[in-house]
Design an enzyme around this catalytic site. Structure first.
Site, PDB file in Angstrom:
ATOM      1  N   ASP A  44       1.093  -1.063  -0.047  1.00  0.00           N
ATOM      2  CA  ASP A  44      -0.301  -0.269   0.183  1.00  0.00           C
ATOM      3  C   ASP A  44       0.452   1.100   0.237  1.00  0.00           C
ATOM      4  OD1 ASP A  44      -2.547  -0.916  -0.409  1.00  0.00           O
ATOM      5  OD2 ASP A  44      -3.128  -1.056   1.601  1.00  0.00           O
TER       6      ASP A  44
ATOM      7  N   LYS B 282      -2.743   3.597  -3.096  1.00  0.00           N
ATOM      8  CA  LYS B 282      -4.243   4.514  -3.345  1.00  0.00           C
ATOM      9  C   LYS B 282      -4.074   5.881  -2.718  1.00  0.00           C
ATOM     10  CE  LYS B 282      -6.465   0.306  -1.207  1.00  0.00           C
ATOM     11  NZ  LYS B 282      -7.067   0.136   0.079  1.00  0.00           N
TER      12      LYS B 282
ATOM     13  N   MET C 226      -7.564   9.863   9.419  1.00  0.00           N
ATOM     14  CA  MET C 226      -7.810  10.155   8.021  1.00  0.00           C
ATOM     15  C   MET C 226      -9.013  11.199   7.851  1.00  0.00           C
ATOM     16  SD  MET C 226      -8.917   6.525   5.968  1.00  0.00           S
ATOM     17  CE  MET C 226      -9.655   6.009   7.926  1.00  0.00           C
TER      18      MET C 226
HETATM   19  N1  SAH Z   1      -4.202   0.650   9.187  1.00  0.00           N
HETATM   20  C1  SAH Z   1      -3.215   1.819   9.660  1.00  0.00           C
HETATM   21  C2  SAH Z   1      -4.168   3.169   8.952  1.00  0.00           C
HETATM   22  C3  SAH Z   1      -5.126   3.194   8.035  1.00  0.00           C
HETATM   23  S1  SAH Z   1      -5.522   4.382   7.388  1.00  0.00           S
HETATM   24  C4  SAH Z   1      -3.032   2.406  10.770  1.00  0.00           C
HETATM   25  O1  SAH Z   1      -3.656   1.220  11.333  1.00  0.00           O
HETATM   26  O2  SAH Z   1      -2.164   2.953  11.456  1.00  0.00           O
HETATM   27  C5  SAH Z   1      -4.395   6.260   6.995  1.00  0.00           C
HETATM   28  C6  SAH Z   1      -4.436   7.036   7.771  1.00  0.00           C
HETATM   29  O3  SAH Z   1      -3.638   6.171   8.917  1.00  0.00           O
HETATM   30  C7  SAH Z   1      -4.226   8.192   7.225  1.00  0.00           C
HETATM   31  O4  SAH Z   1      -5.194   8.774   6.164  1.00  0.00           O
HETATM   32  C8  SAH Z   1      -3.386   8.818   8.154  1.00  0.00           C
HETATM   33  O5  SAH Z   1      -4.647   9.322   9.671  1.00  0.00           O
HETATM   34  C9  SAH Z   1      -3.270   7.803   9.119  1.00  0.00           C
HETATM   35  N2  SAH Z   1      -1.639   7.221   9.030  1.00  0.00           N
HETATM   36  C10 SAH Z   1      -0.621   6.495   8.570  1.00  0.00           C
HETATM   37  N3  SAH Z   1       0.095   6.388   8.880  1.00  0.00           N
HETATM   38  C11 SAH Z   1       0.807   7.741   8.806  1.00  0.00           C
HETATM   39  C12 SAH Z   1       1.700   8.807   9.081  1.00  0.00           C
HETATM   40  N4  SAH Z   1       2.990   8.225   9.118  1.00  0.00           N
HETATM   41  N5  SAH Z   1       1.287  10.201   9.815  1.00  0.00           N
HETATM   42  C13 SAH Z   1       0.567  10.300  10.124  1.00  0.00           C
HETATM   43  N6  SAH Z   1      -0.978   9.910  10.225  1.00  0.00           N
HETATM   44  C14 SAH Z   1      -0.940   8.584   9.990  1.00  0.00           C
END
Ligand code: SAH
Length: 253
Positions: free
Chosen positions: A38, A60, A177
């Site tokens: 991803d 995406k 998000m």
């Molecule tokens: N499965 C992932 C979340 C997926 S949804 C998890 O457990 O982290 C994607 C969202 O995760 C982004 O829109 C943001 O809100 C957050 N996110 C993921 N990585 C990030 C990062 N390095 N810094 C800030 N937000 C992050």
């Protein structure tokens, strides 16, 4: 001709710092035949994949999907049925807003064996790299993680803002998000009862060197985030724990 069926591993890659993958996840990458990754899975991890393995970018970006979810599901099953060890590398944890359950259920329905390898979720790790502990004995005995993905003005919006505002009384709110609709989301939270002066922050690209943090009282956060051009991926943290950063917990940036 009979061929042995492969397996699909839904692997959490962690939030960005490539060192935050689990030992199990790393081992699986080192033995993968196919890796489908991803956008938010750290690209540096792909250097661990054996030569000759197939790398597929399923990233995406907004509405410009490289691969649509049904195509990803079909690909996982197809590759496993070719006898391959398939690593589905997902940002953070596969079961936190990652559509991991959909992919696993699709494998199950197709008779393809799978394993889940949990990951370090951004919901906890990104605040930690910004100097914030989501719980604290003095400030927060609970934390609530929710998605700000949907336009809050849509009639069919699924977010129960009253319930979320209520949860803020017990502890920390962590919104994933939420960058696109930040202003509307926060307005809804405040009209649902959260104190506008509650400490809040946005963390963009957490756990990696380009991490940026904006801190403000909740009511001012959208303007401050906009002024600093905070965009996706970002996490919003709301609650007294935000003060911990300035109290001495800031360590990374
Ligand atoms: N499965 C992932 C979340 C997926 S949804 C998890 O457990 O982290 C994607 C969202 O995760 C982004 O829109 C943001 O809100 C957050 N996110 C993921 N990585 C990030 C990062 N390095 N810094 C800030 N937000 C992050």
């Amino acid at each position: 001709m009979t061929s042995t069926i492969g397996k699909v591993y839904l692997v959490g890659a962690g939030p960005g710092d490539p060192d935050l993958i689990t030992v199990k996840g790393l081992r699986l990458l080192q033995h993968a035949d196919v890796v489908i990754y991803d956008r938010l899975a750290p690209k540096a991890l792909l250097t661990h994949v054996p030569n000759g393995a197939e790398l597929i970018d399923a990233s995406k970006d907004g509405h410009q999907h490289t691969l649509k979810q049904p195509e990803i599901n079909a690909l996982l099953v197809q590759k496993a049925k070719e006898g391959k060890q398939v690593v589905r590398l997902k940002g953070g944890d596969p079961f936190v807003f990652g559509r991991g359950a959909e992919e696993a259920l699709y494998c199950h329905a197709a008779g393809v064996p799978f394993e889940i390898v949990p990951g370090v979720t951004s919901a906890i790790a990104v605040p930690a790299y910004a100097g914030v502990s989501v719980t604290h004995r003095d400030y927060a005995s609970a934390f609530t993680v929710f998605t700000g993905h949907e336009n809050p003005n849509k009639p069919a919006n699924i977010l129960d803002f009253e319930a979320i505002a209520h949860a803020a009384k017990a502890g920390t709110l962590v919104m994933l998000m939420g960058a696109t609709y930040l202003q509307d989301l926060i307005r809804h939270l405040i009209t649902s009862g959260i104190d506008p002066q509650t400490p809040a922050m946005c963390i963009e690209w957490g756990t990696v060197p380009q991490q940026r943090v904006v801190t403000a009282p909740l009511v001012d956060l959208p303007e401050r985030a906009k002024a600093d051009n905070i965009g996706s991926p970002a996490i919003t943290v709301i609650g007294e724990v935000v003060h911990l950063r300035e109290q001495g917990l800031r360590w990374f940036d």
